[in-house]
Motif scaffolding. Sequence first.
Motif, short mmCIF file in Angstrom:
data_model
loop_
_atom_site.label_atom_id
_atom_site.label_comp_id
_atom_site.label_asym_id
_atom_site.label_seq_id
_atom_site.Cartn_x
_atom_site.Cartn_y
_atom_site.Cartn_z
N ILE A 26 28.03 38.81 38.77
CA ILE A 26 29.05 39.86 38.83
C ILE A 26 28.97 40.48 40.05
N ASP A 27 27.90 40.98 40.54
CA ASP A 27 27.47 41.81 41.69
C ASP A 27 27.92 40.96 43.03
N VAL A 28 27.31 39.70 42.93
CA VAL A 28 27.62 38.66 44.14
C VAL A 28 29.32 38.54 44.20
N VAL A 29 29.85 38.53 43.42
CA VAL A 29 31.29 38.37 43.58
C VAL A 29 32.09 39.44 44.08
N LEU A 30 31.73 40.89 43.60
CA LEU A 30 32.17 41.81 43.66
C LEU A 30 31.74 42.30 45.27
N ARG A 31 30.70 42.00 45.79
CA ARG A 31 29.95 42.33 47.02
C ARG A 31 30.95 41.03 48.01
N ASP A 32 30.77 40.11 47.59
CA ASP A 32 30.91 38.83 48.76
C ASP A 32 32.45 38.90 48.95
N ARG A 33 33.34 39.43 47.81
CA ARG A 33 34.74 39.38 48.14
C ARG A 33 35.20 40.69 48.60
N GLY A 34 34.39 41.33 49.03
CA GLY A 34 34.94 42.63 49.82
C GLY A 34 35.46 43.98 48.80
N GLY A 41 46.55 46.56 44.18
CA GLY A 41 47.24 45.19 43.56
C GLY A 41 46.35 44.04 42.99
N THR A 42 45.00 44.10 43.76
CA THR A 42 43.84 43.25 43.03
C THR A 42 43.60 43.61 41.60
N THR A 43 43.41 44.94 41.47
CA THR A 43 42.93 45.25 40.06
C THR A 43 44.30 45.33 39.13
N ALA A 44 45.37 45.29 39.46
CA ALA A 44 46.41 44.89 38.72
C ALA A 44 46.72 43.48 38.26
N GLU A 45 46.34 42.67 39.27
CA GLU A 45 46.26 41.10 38.78
C GLU A 45 45.06 40.81 37.96
N LYS A 186 36.40 48.99 39.34
CA LYS A 186 37.79 48.68 39.79
C LYS A 186 38.27 47.73 38.73
N SER A 187 37.56 47.32 37.79
CA SER A 187 38.17 46.17 36.74
C SER A 187 38.54 44.80 37.55
N LEU A 188 37.68 44.27 38.23
CA LEU A 188 38.04 43.08 39.12
C LEU A 188 37.56 42.03 38.09
N VAL A 189 36.77 41.82 37.59
CA VAL A 189 36.37 40.67 36.74
C VAL A 189 37.24 40.47 35.63
N VAL A 190 37.30 39.42 35.01
CA VAL A 190 38.26 38.95 33.95
C VAL A 190 37.56 38.42 32.54
N PRO A 191 36.97 39.30 31.84
CA PRO A 191 36.23 38.72 30.72
C PRO A 191 37.00 38.10 29.72
N ALA A 232 33.37 36.78 36.07
CA ALA A 232 33.15 36.96 37.61
C ALA A 232 33.92 35.76 38.28
N GLU A 233 33.76 34.53 37.78
CA GLU A 233 34.39 33.57 38.53
C GLU A 233 35.83 33.56 38.43
N ALA A 234 36.47 34.39 37.22
CA ALA A 234 37.77 34.27 37.04
C ALA A 234 38.41 35.55 37.57
N SER A 235 37.71 36.20 38.36
CA SER A 235 38.19 37.30 39.15
C SER A 235 39.23 36.92 40.31
N PRO A 236 40.54 37.54 40.50
CA PRO A 236 41.21 37.17 41.65
C PRO A 236 40.48 37.44 43.12
N LEU A 237 39.42 37.96 43.02
CA LEU A 237 38.84 38.08 44.26
C LEU A 237 38.17 36.62 44.63
N ARG A 238 37.81 35.82 43.52
CA ARG A 238 37.46 34.55 44.00
C ARG A 238 38.28 33.59 44.76
#
Length: 246
Positions: A26-34, A41-45, A186-191, A232-238
């Motif tokens: 999770i930390d890698v995805v949040l950090r690496d995707r800025g 809007g990313t949180t909303a998505e 910021k609720s960016l991962v999608v469990p 983490a992989e389902a996050s819109p940040l990915r």
Amino acid sequence: MNDDPLAWLVSLEGVPSAFAAARDGIDVVLRDRGLRRTSPGTTAESLLRGAHASAVLEGSASTLAEVREGAGDDVARDAVRLSTELLGLVPTVRSSPLQAFARLHAVAASGAVDAERLGRPRDAAAAERLRGLAAVLTAPTEAPALLVAALVHAELVTAAPFASHNGIVARAAERLLLAARGVDEKSLVVPEAAHLALRAAYESNLRGYAEGGRAGVHAWFLYAAEAFAAAAEASPLRRGAEQDET
């Protein structure tokens, strides 16, 4: 004497390392995707994707595209309505978990059950189960936040303390705990999407948690760590995650 109510869960074989690996992912995805550059809007998505997945797990037949357009069925609309209020409950769940759980149900089930049943336990046994869960959440613990979120999820599903919408409430509570305990503020991962992708294992392990004794509980937490990694992989940040929106 150890007064940590979750110490026994942390002692289960493989559980600490599984959650540590999931948190790293999770930390890698949040950090690496800025993370610092993300927009509301990313949180909303992320919340929208989670609401859709949770609704499907609850029996909705709506597609993500329909939900995005506001044309989903009643279950999907209930899940989306809850998602719009979810992060506003972060301070509440930290200080008064019972109040937060009641609000989750009141929002999700509005219009679906009688007003006097909104946010209220269905019976005395359910009320006692909720009080016990709230006591655990307000006690000092060294358990990882991911484990705490997974515990709340499983307890709310298997206890089914409310008159309806228990699955939607449980999955929303899991996401809420991830935000409140600093995993994903910021609720960016999608469990919820992870549980849907792993649906057979998700449902099987919840049954095991309810009926399988210590072994079933152990299996649930190992499953939950796997699901958080998938979340983490389902996050819109990915990068390329939009390709998963079918």
